[in-house]
Design a protein around this motif. Sequence first.
Motif, mmCIF file in Angstrom:
data_model
loop_
_atom_site.group_PDB
_atom_site.id
_atom_site.type_symbol
_atom_site.label_atom_id
_atom_site.label_comp_id
_atom_site.label_asym_id
_atom_site.label_seq_id
_atom_site.Cartn_x
_atom_site.Cartn_y
_atom_site.Cartn_z
ATOM 1 N N SER A 25 22.349 39.932 2.119
ATOM 2 C CA SER A 25 23.744 39.643 2.223
ATOM 3 C C SER A 25 24.345 40.433 1.005
ATOM 4 O O SER A 25 23.437 40.436 0.024
ATOM 5 N N PHE A 26 25.452 40.890 1.364
ATOM 6 C CA PHE A 26 26.321 41.132 -0.017
ATOM 7 C C PHE A 26 27.328 40.070 -0.131
ATOM 8 O O PHE A 26 28.027 40.110 0.783
ATOM 9 N N GLY A 27 27.279 39.329 -1.150
ATOM 10 C CA GLY A 27 28.266 38.273 -1.224
ATOM 11 C C GLY A 27 27.914 37.246 -0.066
ATOM 12 O O GLY A 27 27.008 37.012 0.269
ATOM 13 N N SER A 28 29.089 37.067 0.404
ATOM 14 C CA SER A 28 28.878 36.152 1.660
ATOM 15 C C SER A 28 28.653 36.860 3.128
ATOM 16 O O SER A 28 28.552 36.456 4.129
ATOM 17 N N HIS A 29 28.749 38.291 2.781
ATOM 18 C CA HIS A 29 28.421 39.009 4.058
ATOM 19 C C HIS A 29 27.117 39.448 4.594
ATOM 20 O O HIS A 29 26.473 39.972 3.822
ATOM 21 N N LEU A 30 26.611 38.561 5.591
ATOM 22 C CA LEU A 30 25.384 38.980 5.992
ATOM 23 C C LEU A 30 25.170 40.374 6.829
ATOM 24 O O LEU A 30 25.662 40.553 7.775
ATOM 25 N N VAL A 31 24.517 41.361 6.124
ATOM 26 C CA VAL A 31 24.443 42.615 6.570
ATOM 27 C C VAL A 31 23.138 42.789 7.312
ATOM 28 O O VAL A 31 23.143 43.648 8.361
ATOM 29 N N LEU A 32 21.841 42.169 7.115
ATOM 30 C CA LEU A 32 20.900 42.346 7.708
ATOM 31 C C LEU A 32 20.316 40.913 8.136
ATOM 32 O O LEU A 32 20.311 40.100 7.369
ATOM 33 N N GLY A 49 22.937 53.461 15.612
ATOM 34 C CA GLY A 49 23.642 52.155 15.918
ATOM 35 C C GLY A 49 25.088 52.611 15.090
ATOM 36 O O GLY A 49 25.248 53.497 14.448
ATOM 37 N N PRO A 50 26.281 51.953 15.526
ATOM 38 C CA PRO A 50 27.522 52.069 15.081
ATOM 39 C C PRO A 50 27.504 51.991 13.447
ATOM 40 O O PRO A 50 26.463 51.373 12.792
ATOM 41 N N SER A 51 28.604 52.746 12.770
ATOM 42 C CA SER A 51 28.720 52.619 11.520
ATOM 43 C C SER A 51 28.906 51.163 10.964
ATOM 44 O O SER A 51 29.509 50.329 11.726
ATOM 45 N N GLY A 52 28.321 50.872 9.998
ATOM 46 C CA GLY A 52 28.429 49.488 9.486
ATOM 47 C C GLY A 52 27.470 48.546 10.005
ATOM 48 O O GLY A 52 27.363 47.162 9.934
ATOM 49 N N SER A 53 26.545 48.933 10.809
ATOM 50 C CA SER A 53 25.619 48.100 11.501
ATOM 51 C C SER A 53 24.405 47.587 10.359
ATOM 52 O O SER A 53 23.833 46.702 10.877
ATOM 53 N N GLY A 54 24.405 48.336 9.608
ATOM 54 C CA GLY A 54 23.076 47.843 8.565
ATOM 55 C C GLY A 54 22.002 49.144 8.419
ATOM 56 O O GLY A 54 20.931 48.514 7.825
ATOM 57 N N LYS A 55 22.250 50.116 8.930
ATOM 58 C CA LYS A 55 21.262 51.008 9.022
ATOM 59 C C LYS A 55 20.619 51.508 7.678
ATOM 60 O O LYS A 55 19.588 51.621 7.226
ATOM 61 N N SER A 56 21.711 51.910 6.759
ATOM 62 C CA SER A 56 21.299 52.381 5.468
ATOM 63 C C SER A 56 20.874 51.171 4.654
ATOM 64 O O SER A 56 19.808 51.564 3.854
ATOM 65 N N THR A 57 21.503 50.218 4.620
ATOM 66 C CA THR A 57 20.850 49.201 3.895
ATOM 67 C C THR A 57 19.410 48.881 4.257
ATOM 68 O O THR A 57 18.540 48.472 3.406
ATOM 69 N N LEU A 58 19.299 48.728 5.436
ATOM 70 C CA LEU A 58 17.485 48.713 5.953
ATOM 71 C C LEU A 58 16.827 49.568 5.377
ATOM 72 O O LEU A 58 15.853 48.892 4.688
ATOM 73 N N LEU A 65 15.401 49.930 -2.838
ATOM 74 C CA LEU A 65 16.491 50.470 -3.616
ATOM 75 C C LEU A 65 17.513 48.940 -3.500
ATOM 76 O O LEU A 65 18.399 48.835 -4.611
ATOM 77 N N GLU A 66 17.397 48.419 -2.425
ATOM 78 C CA GLU A 66 18.171 47.040 -2.632
ATOM 79 C C GLU A 66 16.929 45.954 -2.405
ATOM 80 O O GLU A 66 15.959 46.417 -1.944
ATOM 81 N N THR A 67 17.232 44.804 -2.899
ATOM 82 C CA THR A 67 16.246 43.795 -2.943
ATOM 83 C C THR A 67 16.573 42.779 -1.866
ATOM 84 O O THR A 67 17.550 42.392 -1.688
#
Length: 259
Positions: A25-32, A49-58, A65-67
């Motif tokens: 999550s980023f703040g209260s936003h569950l991204v994955l 997948g569409p933009s904003g679907s979480g591909k880069s975060t995955l 690079l993200e915990t």
Amino acid sequence: MGESILTTSLNITRAGVEVRNLSKSFGSHLVLDDISMTVAPGSVTALIGPSGSGKSTLLRCINLLETPDRGSITVGSQTIDADQRIRDVDLLKLRRQVGMVFQSFNLFPHFSVLRNITFPQEKILGRSREEAEERALTLLGRVGLKDKANHHPTQCSGGQQQRIAIVRALALNPQAMLFDEPTSALDPEIGLEVLAVMRDLAETGMTMIVVTHEMQFARDVGDHLVVMADGGIIEEGNPEEIMSDPREERTRRFLNAVL
Ligand code: ADP
Ligand code: MG
């Protein structure tokens, strides 16, 4: 396409990548949201997948690079589990096994092409300058850019810069490579020269996860296709089968938009 230009110079140890119940999550936003994914050693997974679907975060979670908030990442024999205390030494070890290439190249603008490739080898692997240069020049030769060694990145085209970024990552002997829309900042015909290098790399047996809208590449080179939407995997399987007959309406809509 003839003999692979990279095969002879890379001594690749193939590692599998295993993602288990990963949430972020980023703040209260569950991204994955509870992502699990298996990438076999030496295979190519295309991630769409569409933009904003979480591909880069995955991808950023896979090389830490993200915990992650929850779940585990395994690359080869190295596992990081968010539910246990993450030791820096383990984090660095895993990160070292994974190379990453971004949409925006991210070369150091004040370094020569050669220094861009030698600097991380010296800092991260402790190689000597001579060793690092030899490796850099061999790899540059393999992607047809040896003559650019003493240029600055700004003197290279976008396609050349992206090939240099790939070489920079490969010089560190990764066991898996992550690509985040590596051609989307490039003109289509320039993108092809980057895709050709990635195709070669796949033929060497590199384990690869590629976020891309290049559906032809996903079909021809991909062994597996993963479709994401809203932080989850909505569909996965054989690229050809999903592209010709998607099970999910959201997959169908996405494919209609990019094909
Ligand atoms: P994709 O790569 O599929 O377009 P991203 O992984 O970039 O998706 O983003 C997924 C969601 O996470 C988006 O809503 C994005 O705004 C959000 N997000 C990504 N990175 C951050 C961040 N560092 N801080 C806050 N929100 C972020
Ligand atoms: Mg992205």
